[in-house]
Structure formats: C-alpha cells, structure tokens
Write a protein that holds these residues in place. Structure first.
Motif, short mmCIF file in Angstrom:
data_model
loop_
_atom_site.label_atom_id
_atom_site.label_comp_id
_atom_site.label_asym_id
_atom_site.label_seq_id
_atom_site.Cartn_x
_atom_site.Cartn_y
_atom_site.Cartn_z
N LEU A 58 0.90 -1.19 0.15
CA LEU A 58 -0.11 0.06 -0.08
C LEU A 58 1.18 1.25 0.06
O LEU A 58 1.91 1.32 0.78
CB LEU A 58 -0.91 -0.01 1.10
CG LEU A 58 -1.65 -1.13 1.46
CD1 LEU A 58 -2.44 -1.14 2.44
CD2 LEU A 58 -2.98 -1.00 0.12
N SER A 59 0.39 2.34 -0.50
CA SER A 59 0.86 3.52 -0.67
C SER A 59 1.06 4.02 0.89
O SER A 59 0.21 3.44 1.80
CB SER A 59 0.31 4.63 -1.53
OG SER A 59 -1.05 4.69 -1.11
N ARG A 63 -4.01 4.77 0.16
CA ARG A 63 -5.14 5.02 -0.88
C ARG A 63 -4.82 4.16 -2.02
O ARG A 63 -5.65 4.27 -2.85
CB ARG A 63 -4.91 6.49 -1.25
CG ARG A 63 -5.67 7.41 0.05
CD ARG A 63 -5.46 8.74 -0.41
NE ARG A 63 -5.92 9.58 0.90
CZ ARG A 63 -5.83 10.81 0.83
NH1 ARG A 63 -5.42 11.64 -0.19
NH2 ARG A 63 -6.61 11.63 1.68
N GLU A 64 -3.61 3.77 -2.36
CA GLU A 64 -3.49 2.90 -3.51
C GLU A 64 -2.52 1.44 -3.10
O GLU A 64 -2.19 1.48 -1.93
CB GLU A 64 -2.47 3.66 -4.19
CG GLU A 64 -3.00 5.19 -4.97
CD GLU A 64 -2.05 5.94 -5.76
OE1 GLU A 64 -2.68 6.02 -7.10
OE2 GLU A 64 -0.85 6.06 -5.26
N LEU A 66 -0.23 -1.22 -4.97
CA LEU A 66 0.68 -1.88 -5.94
C LEU A 66 0.22 -3.29 -6.42
O LEU A 66 0.36 -4.22 -5.77
CB LEU A 66 2.07 -1.84 -5.61
CG LEU A 66 3.16 -1.93 -6.55
CD1 LEU A 66 2.95 -1.05 -7.77
CD2 LEU A 66 4.43 -1.94 -5.94
N ARG A 156 1.83 -1.33 -11.37
CA ARG A 156 1.47 -0.18 -11.03
C ARG A 156 0.51 0.04 -10.00
O ARG A 156 -0.02 -0.80 -9.47
CB ARG A 156 0.83 0.48 -12.35
CG ARG A 156 -0.61 -0.07 -12.78
CD ARG A 156 -1.39 0.36 -13.87
NE ARG A 156 -0.90 0.00 -15.05
CZ ARG A 156 -1.52 0.15 -16.22
NH1 ARG A 156 -2.72 0.61 -16.33
NH2 ARG A 156 -0.93 -0.49 -17.35
N TRP A 157 0.62 1.44 -9.48
CA TRP A 157 -0.45 1.70 -8.42
C TRP A 157 -1.80 1.82 -8.77
O TRP A 157 -2.06 2.30 -9.83
CB TRP A 157 -0.05 3.01 -7.71
CG TRP A 157 1.27 2.88 -6.87
CD1 TRP A 157 2.35 3.82 -7.55
CD2 TRP A 157 1.49 2.44 -5.90
NE1 TRP A 157 3.59 3.55 -6.63
CE2 TRP A 157 2.92 2.89 -5.57
CE3 TRP A 157 0.91 1.79 -4.96
CZ2 TRP A 157 3.71 2.29 -4.40
CZ3 TRP A 157 1.59 1.49 -3.73
CH2 TRP A 157 2.81 1.72 -3.39
N TRP A 158 -2.71 1.24 -8.19
CA TRP A 158 -4.22 1.29 -8.37
C TRP A 158 -5.06 1.96 -7.18
O TRP A 158 -4.47 1.84 -6.08
CB TRP A 158 -4.81 0.21 -8.70
CG TRP A 158 -4.29 -0.43 -10.03
CD1 TRP A 158 -3.30 -1.41 -10.11
CD2 TRP A 158 -4.77 -0.34 -11.08
NE1 TRP A 158 -3.06 -1.79 -11.30
CE2 TRP A 158 -4.02 -1.18 -12.08
CE3 TRP A 158 -6.33 0.15 -11.66
CZ2 TRP A 158 -4.51 -1.24 -13.46
CZ3 TRP A 158 -6.22 0.09 -12.98
CH2 TRP A 158 -5.57 -0.62 -13.94
N PRO A 159 -6.03 2.83 -7.22
CA PRO A 159 -6.78 3.26 -6.24
C PRO A 159 -7.28 2.09 -5.64
O PRO A 159 -7.93 1.25 -6.13
CB PRO A 159 -7.58 4.14 -6.73
CG PRO A 159 -7.54 4.52 -8.21
CD PRO A 159 -6.50 3.45 -8.50
N VAL A 160 -7.27 2.02 -4.12
CA VAL A 160 -7.91 0.84 -3.56
C VAL A 160 -9.48 0.83 -3.72
O VAL A 160 -9.92 -0.32 -3.78
CB VAL A 160 -7.78 0.92 -1.90
CG1 VAL A 160 -6.39 0.88 -1.72
CG2 VAL A 160 -8.26 2.06 -1.32
N LEU A 163 -9.93 -0.74 -8.34
CA LEU A 163 -9.06 -1.86 -8.97
C LEU A 163 -9.36 -2.28 -10.32
O LEU A 163 -10.49 -2.17 -10.90
CB LEU A 163 -9.17 -3.10 -8.21
CG LEU A 163 -8.57 -2.86 -6.49
CD1 LEU A 163 -8.92 -3.95 -5.74
CD2 LEU A 163 -7.32 -2.25 -6.36
#
Length: 173
Positions: A58-59, A63-64, A66, A156-160, A163
C-alpha cells in the motif's frame, strides 16, 4: 532458510490469526491441518501444495495498492512468491518478494497476518499444485516509484476503490 523455521513461522501466524468470516476461519483450519501433515509444506518442491508469501503493498497513505500483471496468471494480483533460501520466516519472504518485484527500497512490514488465500496453479514446478498464500500488509514510503521486474508484465499503483477488472487481491481481511 530452514524448512523448520518457515514451517514454525507459518504455523504461528495462522494460530495467532483470528479471522471473523466463516470462510477465512475454515481456510485457516485447513492450512493448519495441511502444515500438520506437511513438514516441508513451505518449500516450493512440496508438489501437492506449498505455503507462499504475498505482499499487499500500500502507498504511505493507504489510498493505493501496488499490483502486478502476472504473466502466467494473466490478471492483476498482489506481489509475492515462494519462500527462498535466506528467508527465516514467511514474513521475511513476503518483504523480500515485495522489494524484488517492486524495486522500492524502504518498504515497511505491518506485523501479523493480513489474510490468506488458496489458488490452484501450475507454478515453476511445471505440474499442477496449490499455492496457499499467507498475505502481509506492507507500506511504501512517501513518493515511492515502482520499477517493474522481469517477473511482471506490468506493475502499477491502483486506487484501493478502483481496482482493475478481474483483479484478485484481498484488501480487507
């Protein structure tokens, strides 16, 4: 690495984990029974199935998440993989896999087990087996920029709360 230290860590993590959902309780009991009958159950070469170490990265602000587009699975999933020589515990394996697959230094492991999943798969053994994933929450430092490894088709990062379709990731235990 020793089969004994990995086995002991997996058993302790599952014993301490007290999930609320009925399915998770059933999976916990099944994994403990598996470990009770498989002294080498944390090693890749245990062909009937083996414990694997997964990382929910997680970020820093949570909020994001990986995710990797896994080339063999063909879906967006969490980072992770097999326990390897040098891993004393399954948590060590999860953190190592997260660093290797993300290229992000300074990742921080949250104590305890985040969750568990079971997946039928043909992994590097080349024969059908089952991955019994122990999931760990790992927090990235602020400004973390992932670097895709050869083990990923994309990273890549995705918003939780956003997805990609078909993603297979357990964000809430």
């Amino acid at each position: 690495m020793s089969a004994e230290s990995l086995h002991a860590s997996a058993t302790e993590l599952l014993t301490d984990w007290q999930p609320e959902a009925g399915h998770d309780r059933s999976l916990r009991e099944a994994m403990l029974a598996f470990l009770g009958s498989a002294p080498n159950g944390c090693l890749r070469e245990h062909a009937p199935g083996h414990i694997t170490a997964s990382a929910i990265v997680l970020s820093h602000d949570r909020r994001e998440v990986l995710l990797t587009l896994h080339p063999r699975v063909g879906r967006w999933i969490q980072l992770g993989g097999h326990c390897e020589p040098g891993d004393e515990t399954v948590a060590d394996a999860a953190l190592r896999e997260a660093v290797e697959e993300s290229g992000i230094p300074g990742l921080r492991l949250t104590p305890g087990l985040h969750g568990a999943q079971a997946h039928p798969i043909t992994c590097s053994l080349g024969v059908p087996t089952r991955h019994l994933d122990l999931l760990f929450e790992i927090i990235a430092p602020p400004g973390a920029v992932p670097v895709r490894s050869a083990e990923s088709a994309d990273l890549r990062w995705w918003p939780v709360d956003g997805l990609p379709a078909g993603a297979d990731v357990l964000l809430t235990p």
